[in-house]
Design an enzyme around this catalytic site. Structure first.
Site, short mmCIF file in Angstrom:
data_model
loop_
_atom_site.label_atom_id
_atom_site.label_comp_id
_atom_site.label_asym_id
_atom_site.label_seq_id
_atom_site.Cartn_x
_atom_site.Cartn_y
_atom_site.Cartn_z
CB SER A 172 -1.00 -0.13 1.17
OG SER A 172 -0.45 0.78 2.52
CE LYS A 173 -1.55 6.18 -3.53
NZ LYS A 173 -2.89 7.20 -4.13
NE ARG A 174 -2.20 1.76 5.57
CZ ARG A 174 -2.43 1.50 5.15
NH1 ARG A 174 -3.94 1.84 4.49
NH2 ARG A 174 -3.14 0.24 4.84
CB SER A 175 4.43 0.33 1.48
OG SER A 175 4.96 0.78 1.08
#
Length: 485
Positions: free
Chosen positions: A253-256
């Protein structure tokens, strides 16, 4: 038949590594067989479109070397290559009307309120299963509603009995019950086609022979095949690529912080290393080779060797691979790219080219450089525990004695070149009957204040120069003396 593949992104932001892998595999499949690779912009979801996203797509493909043979900027005779332009040309309306005339699609005038009433909970998940209500409207009722401008969509008429089968090049033959297939929308109420409908129409009209996409689209493939069959068109070969997960086996995900190509470039990764790494996320070459440039990938790529198990995005392996690319890089090219990072940490008039060559084989990404070389600019505050090194049989007490003797030796020297310093200290160690490593450990600690450095003591002193090196050694003696007082 000439292979034709396409990359068909939606302009919704930065390119996720999963999308980049799709583009890469589509490119490699085509080029391995001397075929064509197309770029098509799928901008039918106007709500999610992000300004400047098309530029990001173009920059990413150019930066990775995935240059399309046909695109919005390079018409190969089957354009337009932007779906909103194809909407204006009436392409999708024309084919939707053909399906309606064949009884394979129908107008649906149901209100949002009625559709909401059809929602069901299946397996703890809320889904909307359409009941074909508008399929049973008479031609007169349909004509009347259209003439009155009643909002509507066009739905696919999917059979509710029997099964639909399709073949995937990786997963083999897959069969689903038609009862699981909904009457999906083909044309939305705003007049734009859905992704599913536009994809099929465009892939056929553009002569796409191999469709490469993520395996999340497997469940939609029977609906696509129903459309191909309704039109009487040849079905392309399907290659559904495995999911990419993070190290915890969750969807990347983008949170990574490293889910997009631009994230990785901003973090100092080389484009060539990113492409090489992403190629191996799901594909296994023959043999044990891990390093491929783009031409090498084209030669080696066999899509039958793509796996079906989720591929783990191992960030540490990417860092390692990038470091290997840096080690193989031409020193002059590396220096040019490393210079901004060197200047972040070093403002003194030092030999930055020399420092660059020291770090080239020790870093994994460019942003590692400033912290690694900051001690050249200024000696950091450090704990005298750094003088302890069991292998060299060194501790603060031993280090103090050695530094005092070595300072006297170095103060008598004018030549502070690496060779001269090493020769003198080697002779000193020999006379004293100690290993050269034991003699060097307190010196390296004193001139760097760091437990790990990109070079040994004499090379560091050569770069720092005579006066700065001696000043740091005296500082080390003072620290050790003060600790023992």
């Amino acid at each position: 038949m000439k292979i034709r593949t396409r990359y068909a992104p939606s302009p919704t932001g930065r390119m996720h590594v999963g999308n980049l892998r799709t583009a890469l595999y589509a490119y490699l499949i085509a080029k391995h067989e001397g075929g064509d690779f197309l770029l098509r912009i799928e901008d039918t979801d106007q709500v999610r479109e992000v300004e400047g996203a098309v530029d990001i797509i173009n920059r990413t493909l150019e930066g990775t070397g995935l240059i399309p043979d046909e695109s919005p900027d390079k018409d190969g005779g089957v354009g337009p290559y932007v779906q909103s332009e194809r909407v204006k040309a009436g392409i999708y309306d024309r084919y939707a009307k053909e399906l309606i005339d064949k009884g394979e699609a129908y107008y649906c005038f149901c209100t949002p309120e009625r559709l909401a009433s059809l929602k069901q909970v299946v397996g703890g998940k809320e889904i909307n299963v359409y009941d074909k209500h508008c399929l049973h409207l008479s031609p007169e009722e349909v004509a009347e509603k259209l003439a009155a401008g009643v909002p509507h969509v066009v739905r696919q008429n999917t059979p509710q009995t029997g099964t639909t089968s399709f073949h995937d090049e990786l997963y083999g033959d897959i069969t689903v019950d038609n009862s699981e297939l909904d009457d999906m929308i083909l044309i939305k109420s705003d007049g734009f086609p859905t992704y599913n409908f536009a994809n099929v129409v465009d892939d056929h009209l553009m002569g796409i022979t191999h469709v490469v996409r993520g395996n999340e689209y497997i469940s939609s493939t029977p609906k696509y095949n129903r459309l191909y069959e309704a039109f009487g068109w040849e079905i392309p070969a399907y290659i559904h690529c495995p999911l990419i997960t993070d190290e915890d086996h969750k969807k990347l995900s983008k949170r990574s912080g490293h889910s997009s190509y631009e994230d990785l470039i901003e973090q100092g990764f080389l484009s060539e290393a990113v492409v090489n790494f992403i190629a191996l996320l799901g594909w296994s070459p023959e043999g044990n080779e891990e390093f491929f440039d783009l031409e090498g990938l084209v030669r080696a790529f066999d899509y039958h060797r793509i796996g079906t198990s989720p591929a783990v995005f191992d960030y540490q392996k990417l860092r390692w691979m990038n470091g290997e690319y840096l080690k193989r890089m031409d020193p002059a090219v590396f220096y040019g790219q490393a210079l901004p990072y060197l200047k972040q940490a070093i403002h003194k008039d030092l030999d930055l080219a020399h420092i660059a060559e020291l770090v080239r084989t020790r870093i994994e990404v460019y942003p590692d450089i400033p912290d690694m070389v900051a001690f050249f600019e200024e000696l950091p505050d450090y704990d005298i525990a750094l003088y302890t090194h069991k292998k060299s049989k060194c501790n603060p007490e031993v280090a103090l004695g050695l530094l005092k003797e070595e300072l006297a030796l170095l103060e008598a020297m004018e030549d502070f070149s690496n060779d001269a310093l090493f020769t003198a200290l080697k002779a000193y160690a020999s006379e004293k009957g100690i290993k050269i490593g034991t003699a060097m450990w307190p010196l390296r600690t004193a001139v760097s204040g760091r437990p790990v450095t990109p070079a040994g003591a004499t090379e560091i002193m050569e770069i720092l120069g005579r006066e700065e090196s001696l000043a740091r050694i005296r500082d080390g003696i003072d620290r050790l003396t003060g600790a023992q007082a």
